[in-house]
Design a protein around this motif. Structure first.
Motif, PDB file in Angstrom:
ATOM      1  N   TRP A 176     -51.706 -18.430   8.330  1.00  0.00           N
ATOM      2  CA  TRP A 176     -52.772 -19.008   9.112  1.00  0.00           C
ATOM      3  C   TRP A 176     -52.394 -20.412   9.208  1.00  0.00           C
ATOM      4  O   TRP A 176     -53.430 -21.075   8.501  1.00  0.00           O
ATOM      5  CB  TRP A 176     -54.058 -18.476   8.348  1.00  0.00           C
ATOM      6  CG  TRP A 176     -54.308 -17.011   8.480  1.00  0.00           C
ATOM      7  CD1 TRP A 176     -54.691 -16.350   9.576  1.00  0.00           C
ATOM      8  CD2 TRP A 176     -54.107 -16.003   7.582  1.00  0.00           C
ATOM      9  NE1 TRP A 176     -54.504 -14.965   9.313  1.00  0.00           N
ATOM     10  CE2 TRP A 176     -54.279 -14.851   7.957  1.00  0.00           C
ATOM     11  CE3 TRP A 176     -53.904 -16.162   5.987  1.00  0.00           C
ATOM     12  CZ2 TRP A 176     -54.327 -13.299   7.209  1.00  0.00           C
ATOM     13  CZ3 TRP A 176     -53.809 -15.108   5.406  1.00  0.00           C
ATOM     14  CH2 TRP A 176     -53.923 -13.956   5.755  1.00  0.00           C
ATOM     15  N   GLY A 177     -51.889 -20.902   9.901  1.00  0.00           N
ATOM     16  CA  GLY A 177     -51.627 -22.284  10.224  1.00  0.00           C
ATOM     17  C   GLY A 177     -52.651 -23.441  10.493  1.00  0.00           C
ATOM     18  O   GLY A 177     -52.722 -24.567  10.274  1.00  0.00           O
ATOM     19  N   LYS A 178     -53.967 -22.726  10.977  1.00  0.00           N
ATOM     20  CA  LYS A 178     -55.108 -23.537  11.307  1.00  0.00           C
ATOM     21  C   LYS A 178     -55.677 -23.673  10.185  1.00  0.00           C
ATOM     22  O   LYS A 178     -56.645 -24.805  10.172  1.00  0.00           O
ATOM     23  CB  LYS A 178     -55.738 -22.975  12.265  1.00  0.00           C
ATOM     24  CG  LYS A 178     -55.155 -22.789  13.685  1.00  0.00           C
ATOM     25  CD  LYS A 178     -56.480 -21.818  14.633  1.00  0.00           C
ATOM     26  CE  LYS A 178     -55.971 -21.924  16.014  1.00  0.00           C
ATOM     27  NZ  LYS A 178     -56.757 -21.121  16.848  1.00  0.00           N
ATOM     28  N   LEU A 179     -55.461 -23.276   8.965  1.00  0.00           N
ATOM     29  CA  LEU A 179     -56.472 -23.628   7.676  1.00  0.00           C
ATOM     30  C   LEU A 179     -55.533 -24.916   7.231  1.00  0.00           C
ATOM     31  O   LEU A 179     -54.464 -24.989   7.091  1.00  0.00           O
ATOM     32  CB  LEU A 179     -56.154 -22.280   6.754  1.00  0.00           C
ATOM     33  CG  LEU A 179     -56.676 -21.021   6.982  1.00  0.00           C
ATOM     34  CD1 LEU A 179     -56.494 -20.176   5.990  1.00  0.00           C
ATOM     35  CD2 LEU A 179     -58.268 -21.238   7.260  1.00  0.00           C
ATOM     36  N   THR A 180     -56.520 -25.823   6.785  1.00  0.00           N
ATOM     37  CA  THR A 180     -56.064 -27.143   6.069  1.00  0.00           C
ATOM     38  C   THR A 180     -55.600 -26.795   4.631  1.00  0.00           C
ATOM     39  O   THR A 180     -56.323 -25.993   3.871  1.00  0.00           O
ATOM     40  CB  THR A 180     -57.123 -28.031   6.292  1.00  0.00           C
ATOM     41  OG1 THR A 180     -58.251 -27.824   5.141  1.00  0.00           O
ATOM     42  CG2 THR A 180     -57.386 -28.339   7.545  1.00  0.00           C
ATOM     43  N   ASP A 181     -55.116 -27.671   3.892  1.00  0.00           N
ATOM     44  CA  ASP A 181     -54.643 -27.515   2.744  1.00  0.00           C
ATOM     45  C   ASP A 181     -55.780 -27.590   1.949  1.00  0.00           C
ATOM     46  O   ASP A 181     -55.941 -26.912   1.018  1.00  0.00           O
ATOM     47  CB  ASP A 181     -53.652 -28.588   2.117  1.00  0.00           C
ATOM     48  CG  ASP A 181     -52.111 -28.670   2.852  1.00  0.00           C
ATOM     49  OD1 ASP A 181     -51.942 -27.375   3.320  1.00  0.00           O
ATOM     50  OD2 ASP A 181     -51.614 -29.458   3.099  1.00  0.00           O
ATOM     51  N   ASP A 182     -56.798 -28.370   2.223  1.00  0.00           N
ATOM     52  CA  ASP A 182     -58.001 -28.722   1.436  1.00  0.00           C
ATOM     53  C   ASP A 182     -58.898 -27.139   1.462  1.00  0.00           C
ATOM     54  O   ASP A 182     -59.386 -27.079   0.644  1.00  0.00           O
ATOM     55  CB  ASP A 182     -58.925 -29.574   2.097  1.00  0.00           C
ATOM     56  CG  ASP A 182     -58.543 -30.948   1.494  1.00  0.00           C
ATOM     57  OD1 ASP A 182     -57.531 -31.172   0.676  1.00  0.00           O
ATOM     58  OD2 ASP A 182     -58.958 -32.029   2.297  1.00  0.00           O
ATOM     59  N   GLU A 183     -58.724 -26.569   2.611  1.00  0.00           N
ATOM     60  CA  GLU A 183     -59.555 -25.291   2.860  1.00  0.00           C
ATOM     61  C   GLU A 183     -58.923 -24.124   1.887  1.00  0.00           C
ATOM     62  O   GLU A 183     -59.338 -23.616   1.218  1.00  0.00           O
ATOM     63  CB  GLU A 183     -59.545 -24.807   4.309  1.00  0.00           C
ATOM     64  CG  GLU A 183     -60.470 -25.620   5.059  1.00  0.00           C
ATOM     65  CD  GLU A 183     -60.471 -25.322   6.517  1.00  0.00           C
ATOM     66  OE1 GLU A 183     -61.427 -25.558   7.423  1.00  0.00           O
ATOM     67  OE2 GLU A 183     -59.304 -25.031   6.974  1.00  0.00           O
TER      68      GLU A 183
END
Length: 67
Positions: A21-28
């Motif tokens: 799920w590349g749309k998820l940010t590292d922070d998320e």
């Protein structure tokens, strides 16, 4: 693999979650911290999916995951 194992190995699993799920940010991904329900919610939100489809994707991910 069951979700408890993924949660226990979250630091290793984060890379695979990011690939899936590349749309998820590292922070998320850090905030999710291995919580299945939070991952489902973020996948649902970022990809505009119904809850059932997000659950299916997360469960498929968990089934295919190996540490």
């Amino acid at each position: 693999m069951n979700w408890e194992q993924i949660k226990g190995n979250w630091n290793q699993a984060k890379g695979r979650v990011k690939e899936q799920w590349g749309k998820l940010t590292d922070d998320e991904i850090d905030q999710i911290a291995g919580q299945r329900d939070q991952l489902i919610g973020k996948v649902q939100e970022k990809y505009g999916l119904a809850k059932e489809e997000a659950e299916r994707q997360v469960d498929t991910f968990a089934t295919g995951y190996s540490a």
